[in-house]
Write a protein that holds these residues in place. Structure first.
Motif, PDB file in Angstrom:
ATOM      1  N   MET A 109       0.870  -1.169   0.000  1.00  0.00           N
ATOM      2  CA  MET A 109       0.000   0.000   0.000  1.00  0.00           C
ATOM      3  C   MET A 109       0.911   1.224   0.000  1.00  0.00           C
ATOM      4  SD  MET A 109      -2.798   1.287   2.819  1.00  0.00           S
ATOM      5  CE  MET A 109      -4.016   0.053   2.369  1.00  0.00           C
ATOM      6  N   THR A 110       0.685   2.146  -0.931  1.00  0.00           N
ATOM      7  CA  THR A 110       1.482   3.362  -1.006  1.00  0.00           C
ATOM      8  C   THR A 110       0.584   4.571  -0.767  1.00  0.00           C
ATOM      9  OG1 THR A 110       2.989   2.322  -2.582  1.00  0.00           O
ATOM     10  CG2 THR A 110       3.068   4.722  -2.424  1.00  0.00           C
ATOM     11  N   LEU A 111       0.841   5.281   0.333  1.00  0.00           N
ATOM     12  CA  LEU A 111       0.082   6.486   0.659  1.00  0.00           C
ATOM     13  C   LEU A 111       0.868   7.694   0.187  1.00  0.00           C
ATOM     14  CD1 LEU A 111      -1.257   5.673   4.229  1.00  0.00           C
ATOM     15  CD2 LEU A 111      -2.272   5.173   2.004  1.00  0.00           C
ATOM     16  N   LYS A 112       0.180   8.597  -0.519  1.00  0.00           N
ATOM     17  CA  LYS A 112       0.833   9.777  -1.083  1.00  0.00           C
ATOM     18  C   LYS A 112       0.456  11.020  -0.287  1.00  0.00           C
ATOM     19  CE  LYS A 112       0.666   7.735  -5.639  1.00  0.00           C
ATOM     20  NZ  LYS A 112       0.171   7.794  -7.005  1.00  0.00           N
ATOM     21  N   SER A 113       1.460  11.866  -0.095  1.00  0.00           N
ATOM     22  CA  SER A 113       1.239  13.204   0.440  1.00  0.00           C
ATOM     23  C   SER A 113       1.760  14.174  -0.620  1.00  0.00           C
ATOM     24  CB  SER A 113       1.972  13.382   1.770  1.00  0.00           C
ATOM     25  OG  SER A 113       3.365  13.310   1.572  1.00  0.00           O
ATOM     26  N   LYS A 114       1.693  15.441  -0.327  1.00  0.00           N
ATOM     27  CA  LYS A 114       2.119  16.449  -1.294  1.00  0.00           C
ATOM     28  C   LYS A 114       3.575  16.273  -1.716  1.00  0.00           C
ATOM     29  CE  LYS A 114       2.100  21.447  -1.850  1.00  0.00           C
ATOM     30  NZ  LYS A 114       1.769  22.726  -1.205  1.00  0.00           N
ATOM     31  N   ASN A 115       4.431  15.884  -0.770  1.00  0.00           N
ATOM     32  CA  ASN A 115       5.869  15.829  -1.043  1.00  0.00           C
ATOM     33  C   ASN A 115       6.494  14.439  -1.024  1.00  0.00           C
ATOM     34  OD1 ASN A 115       6.077  18.678  -1.233  1.00  0.00           O
ATOM     35  ND2 ASN A 115       6.001  18.808   0.989  1.00  0.00           N
ATOM     36  N   ALA A 116       5.704  13.408  -0.789  1.00  0.00           N
ATOM     37  CA  ALA A 116       6.324  12.082  -0.649  1.00  0.00           C
ATOM     38  C   ALA A 116       5.321  10.956  -0.892  1.00  0.00           C
ATOM     39  CB  ALA A 116       6.911  11.939   0.753  1.00  0.00           C
ATOM     40  N   GLU A 117       5.877   9.767  -1.079  1.00  0.00           N
ATOM     41  CA  GLU A 117       5.090   8.532  -1.142  1.00  0.00           C
ATOM     42  C   GLU A 117       5.660   7.593  -0.092  1.00  0.00           C
ATOM     43  OE1 GLU A 117       5.078   6.819  -5.036  1.00  0.00           O
ATOM     44  OE2 GLU A 117       4.012   8.507  -5.910  1.00  0.00           O
ATOM     45  N   THR A 118       4.774   6.984   0.704  1.00  0.00           N
ATOM     46  CA  THR A 118       5.223   6.068   1.749  1.00  0.00           C
ATOM     47  C   THR A 118       4.631   4.688   1.492  1.00  0.00           C
ATOM     48  OG1 THR A 118       5.192   7.937   3.283  1.00  0.00           O
ATOM     49  CG2 THR A 118       5.430   5.729   4.234  1.00  0.00           C
ATOM     50  N   PRO A 119       5.484   3.695   1.195  1.00  0.00           N
ATOM     51  CA  PRO A 119       4.982   2.331   0.960  1.00  0.00           C
ATOM     52  C   PRO A 119       4.944   1.511   2.251  1.00  0.00           C
ATOM     53  CG  PRO A 119       7.283   2.451   0.355  1.00  0.00           C
ATOM     54  CD  PRO A 119       6.890   3.825   0.848  1.00  0.00           C
ATOM     55  N   TYR A 120       3.943   0.632   2.345  1.00  0.00           N
ATOM     56  CA  TYR A 120       3.812  -0.310   3.467  1.00  0.00           C
ATOM     57  C   TYR A 120       3.600  -1.687   2.857  1.00  0.00           C
ATOM     58  CZ  TYR A 120       2.673   4.123   5.644  1.00  0.00           C
ATOM     59  OH  TYR A 120       2.703   5.431   6.050  1.00  0.00           O
TER      60      TYR A 120
END
Length: 129
Positions: A109-120
């Motif tokens: 699962m990859t959650l996106k914010s304005k400045n980054a992507e965080t994968p889990y």
């Protein structure tokens, strides 16, 4: 309708009856660190539609996580989503999600914010209602 910011953080939150491991949560909004540093083993979010950052950070015991509804995160948020958004060890968690859930590719699962992507990366992912 809302589980507030830090609502159960570092509490002795446990299942509703002795011998049960599943905690059922019906809030539509799960605010930042709402269940951080608890000892939750299995949790089922039946109504969650929006997640804020690090809802389960610091949780080491989580093994089973279910979202019955499609949820979103704030993609306009400046900061990246925390590495422990879904607990300390997402790779040990069986994730159950709605078949229409976005952010997924296989067990990641990859959650996106304005400045980054965080994968889990989760142990397993099941799509079910």
């Amino acid at each position: 309708t809302e589980i507030g910011k830090y609502a159960f953080k570092s509490s002795a939150l446990c299942a509703p009856e002795e011998g049960e491991d599943v905690i059922t949560i019906a809030g539509k909004l799960i605010a930042e660190e709402a269940f951080a540093s608890t000892k939750i083993v299995m949790v089922k979010f039946t109504e969650a539609e929006k997640l804020e950052n690090n809802i389960l950070s610091g949780v080491e015991s989580l093994k089973h996580l279910k979202f019955s509804k499609v949820f979103t995160v704030d993609e306009t948020a400046t900061d990246a989503y925390g590495a422990e958004m879904f607990g300390k060890y997402p790779g040990k968690i069986d994730l159950f999600i709605n078949p229409d859930q976005d952010y997924m590719s296989g067990t990641i699962m990859t959650l996106k914010s304005k400045n980054a992507e965080t994968p889990y990366t989760f142990k397993t992912v099941q799509r079910e209602n």
